[in-house]
Design an enzyme around this catalytic site. Structure first.
Site: not given
Ligand code: DX5
Ligand code: ZN
Length: 237
Positions: A20, A45, A47, A49, A78, A80, A149, A184
């Site tokens: 991630s 991956h 992330d 946001m 991903h 979000m 999630m 995840d």
């Molecule tokens: C959270 C993300 C994850 C996160 C995972 O919103 O989607 O991908 O970064 O991090 P860990 O493995 O530390 O929970």
């Molecule tokens: Zn993620």
């Protein structure tokens, strides 16, 4: 890479560990990618946001475009974000191979899943811990990837929510050929084997890789633990 080529490439590498890129060193992305490539990761991956769908901000297409110049690894984005349909083309143009958006972010996920596939990308749908799995069941045929999630989205380093395992078990029963089931949040040596046994085949991991001194060791350990308990029917081909 075409959608089919990405799916085939990923299927050959199951169990997949997806680092991630939220917990990495953003001050040295080049080095981080080199370390992850040497560790043999099958994908990254990403992330994304927006400070609206989740209470945190990360990065967007401009950063991804630069990352794309540094590596050929498949990018599992991903999203979000609110209104993912509005930004889809920017993420595709930036070089994302898989696009996963949240079912909670759209009134009807079907059309957007089909748009992603029409763009020859891998279509993924994510659900939050409080969203019942029944909500995505009618859409499974439109998904290449389903992402459960196992923490509230927004931050790395949170505690794994055990109820996520039941969701994985249930989705596993409907999993077709060439479909990926991803988990995840809070995935590490203590949680990955149970998720694998339940039927996950793509494991997103942030802290359990980036908080260690040796990414290669962490990734090998996670892969071995997942492989040791993975049911053979989780192989997506
Ligand atoms: C959270 C993300 C994850 C996160 C995972 O919103 O989607 O991908 O970064 O991090 P860990 O493995 O530390 O929970
Ligand atoms: Zn993620």
């Amino acid at each position: 890479m075409s959608r089919t080529a990405v799916l085939e490439q990923l299927a050959r590498r199951v169990p997949l560990i997806g680092p991630s890129m939220l917990k990495c060193d953003f001050g040295n992305l080049h080095r981080e990618i080199e370390l992850l490539e040497s560790a043999g990761v099958p994908l990254l991956h990403l992330d994304i946001m927006d400070g609206h769908f989740v209470p945190n901000l990360s990065y967007g297409p401009m950063v991804i475009r630069r990352l794309r110049e540094m590596t050929d690894l498949p990018f599992d984005a991903h999203l979000m974000i609110s209104e993912p349909e509005r930004y889809l083309d920017e993420y595709l143009d930036a070089g994302c191979d898989c696009i996963t958006f949240h079912i909670e972010a759209v009134p009807d996920a079907g059309p957007l899943l089909r748009r992603i596939r029409d763009a020859d990308a891998v279509a993924g749908l994510a659900l939050n811990p409080k969203t019942p799995v029944q909500q995505i069941e009618p859409l499974i045929a439109d998904c290449d990837l389903m992402l459960v999630m196992s923490v509230e989205p927004g931050f790395g380093g949170q505690k794994f929510i055990p109820a996520s395992i039941e969701k994985i078990s249930r989705l596993k029963q409907s999993l077709g050929q060439n479909q990926f089931l991803s988990i995840d949040g809070g995935i590490g040596p203590a949680t990955i084997a149970d998720a694998a046994e339940a039927g996950a085949n793509l494991f997103v991991a942030g802290s359990s890789i980036f908080d260690t001194a040796d990414y290669g060791h962490a990734i090998r350990q996670l892969t071995e633990l997942a492989a040791s308990r993975m049911v053979s029917s989780s192989l997506p081909s």
